[in-house]
Design a protein around this motif. Structure first.
Motif, PDB file in Angstrom:
ATOM      1  N   THR A  37      47.494  34.670  32.322  1.00  0.00           N
ATOM      2  CA  THR A  37      46.438  34.465  33.319  1.00  0.00           C
ATOM      3  C   THR A  37      46.987  34.136  34.702  1.00  0.00           C
ATOM      4  O   THR A  37      46.308  34.368  35.705  1.00  0.00           O
ATOM      5  N   HIS A  38      48.202  33.590  34.760  1.00  0.00           N
ATOM      6  CA  HIS A  38      48.680  33.126  36.057  1.00  0.00           C
ATOM      7  C   HIS A  38      50.188  32.983  36.077  1.00  0.00           C
ATOM      8  O   HIS A  38      50.868  33.042  35.052  1.00  0.00           O
ATOM      9  N   ARG A  39      50.674  32.755  37.292  1.00  0.00           N
ATOM     10  CA  ARG A  39      52.090  32.515  37.528  1.00  0.00           C
ATOM     11  C   ARG A  39      52.215  31.496  38.655  1.00  0.00           C
ATOM     12  O   ARG A  39      51.532  31.612  39.689  1.00  0.00           O
ATOM     13  N   LEU A  40      53.060  30.474  38.473  1.00  0.00           N
ATOM     14  CA  LEU A  40      53.349  29.538  39.552  1.00  0.00           C
ATOM     15  C   LEU A  40      54.297  30.215  40.537  1.00  0.00           C
ATOM     16  O   LEU A  40      55.330  30.751  40.143  1.00  0.00           O
ATOM     17  N   LEU A  41      53.936  30.199  41.819  1.00  0.00           N
ATOM     18  CA  LEU A  41      54.732  30.892  42.829  1.00  0.00           C
ATOM     19  C   LEU A  41      55.705  29.970  43.562  1.00  0.00           C
ATOM     20  O   LEU A  41      56.834  30.360  43.845  1.00  0.00           O
TER      21      LEU A  41
ATOM     22  N   LEU B 114      43.030  38.194  38.165  1.00  0.00           N
ATOM     23  CA  LEU B 114      41.578  38.196  37.984  1.00  0.00           C
ATOM     24  C   LEU B 114      41.117  39.059  36.825  1.00  0.00           C
ATOM     25  O   LEU B 114      40.156  38.709  36.141  1.00  0.00           O
ATOM     26  N   HIS B 115      41.766  40.186  36.576  1.00  0.00           N
ATOM     27  CA  HIS B 115      41.360  41.031  35.452  1.00  0.00           C
ATOM     28  C   HIS B 115      41.510  40.278  34.126  1.00  0.00           C
ATOM     29  O   HIS B 115      40.671  40.419  33.221  1.00  0.00           O
ATOM     30  N   THR B 116      42.561  39.460  34.017  1.00  0.00           N
ATOM     31  CA  THR B 116      42.771  38.705  32.784  1.00  0.00           C
ATOM     32  C   THR B 116      41.773  37.556  32.688  1.00  0.00           C
ATOM     33  O   THR B 116      41.199  37.310  31.610  1.00  0.00           O
ATOM     34  N   LEU B 117      41.553  36.843  33.786  1.00  0.00           N
ATOM     35  CA  LEU B 117      40.581  35.750  33.770  1.00  0.00           C
ATOM     36  C   LEU B 117      39.196  36.246  33.377  1.00  0.00           C
ATOM     37  O   LEU B 117      38.442  35.564  32.674  1.00  0.00           O
ATOM     38  N   ALA B 118      38.842  37.458  33.834  1.00  0.00           N
ATOM     39  CA  ALA B 118      37.521  38.008  33.556  1.00  0.00           C
ATOM     40  C   ALA B 118      37.445  38.682  32.195  1.00  0.00           C
ATOM     41  O   ALA B 118      36.348  39.042  31.735  1.00  0.00           O
TER      42      ALA B 118
END
Length: 415
Positions: free
Chosen positions: A70-74, A409-413
């Motif tokens: 869902t995400h990555r820390l930048l 966003l595609h994964t969150l949705a």
């Protein structure tokens, strides 16, 4: 798939996620799709993209199983003045970080940094060590706080809008990807005759789909302007814009909110007002055109108090609502849409299947589907800053501690 199913059956947690990531590598498309469906029951914050997947993604080696994350820390910066502006090109290869004033001696600054290849999420509760800070590519030449910044769709340049209070050079400035100034966008106040009078500062920005045009609105002058990014040539200006602004994908129409809370739509070429619509919201804090330019999403707070994040789709042709007011589905998502922080930090994006709305105030932040009210992300840390990439596939967040994350966003949705 046997190993992947076994990992998916485990109790959600960091160890189980590591097992899932290992088992998913090499899985077929149908197996990845099944895993994605089952992972929708997981807390989304547990599904951080592993370092090896991030390295593959940044090298252009996209894999089907990457969409399970869902995400990555930048990066992790921890500026004393807090983060004021965020921006990334679609490839997430460089990050713009604007920081606010620190006391009376530092007006704020804006840097281009390289996202970190490795970040230990457990360490972000403490102050970062020097070797944990992101590498700085460039510091933009305007001293002061950037309110908003946008990378062009191809990532080759960016536009930043600077504050009139902290900056000796407010207004819109165009930079290359290297952080070198290209030119300013000289928007002057109506009736200005003094050549030394500064250009108008704008708190909110928007761009056309190809990045050719930029729009700015709000600020002390309460005006809206549209200009060519490549030349700085101003194409249109109008008075009465209180903050949020949007350009349609083709750069043919500009939308903004007026002091009465109505959404106004003008033709860029002629400046003609073609639609005015009441959104039925307590306050309008963000706008976004639909991909076909036929509709505008207005986002802010629901009537009568403005304490619930809300959105409404408006028809450009009819000049009226195209649907009901959509309120955040989570009853705990209570935000003050009248708070100064909420007025400039709310963002909207409508580039794909659904419109998205990010709202934040001093105590909470929320990302919601603007068409259904479904919640995609929340935070109970106040003063969170958010931004969407130009392609609308990634949502960026920065918490008060300076931890910046990219949310897919595609994964969150669940798309």
């Amino acid at each position: 798939m046997i190993a992947l199913r076994a990992a998916l059956a485990a109790e959600p947690g960091p160890a189980a996620w590591d097992e899932i990531c290992s088992a998913a590598e090499g899985a077929s498309e149908p197996d990845v799709a099944e895993a994605a469906l089952r992972l929708r029951a997981w807390p989304y914050r547990l599904r951080r993209m592993p370092d090896r997947w991030w390295a593959q993604r940044q090298a252009g080696e996209h894999r089907p199983w990457h969409r399970l994350a869902t995400h990555r820390l930048l990066c992790w910066n921890h500026p004393e003045g807090g983060v004021s502006a965020l921006a990334c090109p679609d490839d997430l290869s460089v990050l713009l970080l604007g920081t606010g004033p620190e006391g009376n001696n530092w007006p704020g600054s804006t840097e281009l940094v390289v996202p970190k290849a490795e970040i230990d999420a457990a360490d972000t509760e403490e102050m970062p060590e020097d070797d944990e800070l992101p590498a700085v590519l460039a510091t933009l030449d305007v001293a002061g706080m950037a309110w908003e910044a946008l990378f062009s769709p191809d990532g080759s340049r960016l536009v930043a809008g600077f504050d009139a209070v902290t900056s000796p050079e407010p207004g819109l400035v165009v930079y290359g990807r290297d952080g070198q100034r290209r030119h300013t966008v000289p928007v002057r106040a109506a009736g200005a005759t003094d050549p030394d009078e500064p250009d108008l500062p704008f708190l909110r920005l928007a761009q056309s789909r190809d990045g050719r045009l930029i729009a700015g609105a709000g600020g002390p002058a309460q005006a809206v302007a549209v200009a060519e990014v490549a030349t700085g040539r101003v194409l249109m200006t109008a008075a009465g814009a209180t903050g949020p602004v949007a350009l349609d994908p083709d750069g043919r129409l500009v939308a903004y909110a007026d002091a009465a809370g109505q959404v106004c739509v003008r033709e860029v070429a002629s400046g003609r007002l073609i639609a005015t619509a009441g959104a039925g919201l307590a306050r309008v804090n963000a706008l976004a055109f639909a991909p076909d330019s036929a509709y505008v999403l207005a986002a802010g707070g629901a009537d009568p108090t403005g304490e619930r994040p809300a959105a409404r789709v408006l028809s450009v042709a009819d000049g009226g609502p195209a649907g009901p007011v959509v309120v955040a589905a989570d009853p705990d998502a209570v935000l003050d849409s009248w708070a100064p922080f909420a007025c400039w930090s709310t963002r909207a994006s409508w580039t794909g299947r659904r419109p998205w709305v990010f709202a934040s105030d001093d105590e909470r932040a929320v990302l919601m589907d603007g068409s259904t009210g479904e919640i995609g992300w929340t935070s109970v840390e106040g003063l969170a800053v958010g931004a969407f990439t130009s392609g609308g596939e990634v949502f960026l967040t920065a918490d008060p501690g300076g931890v910046v994350a990219a949310w897919f966003l595609h994964t969150l949705a669940g798309d």
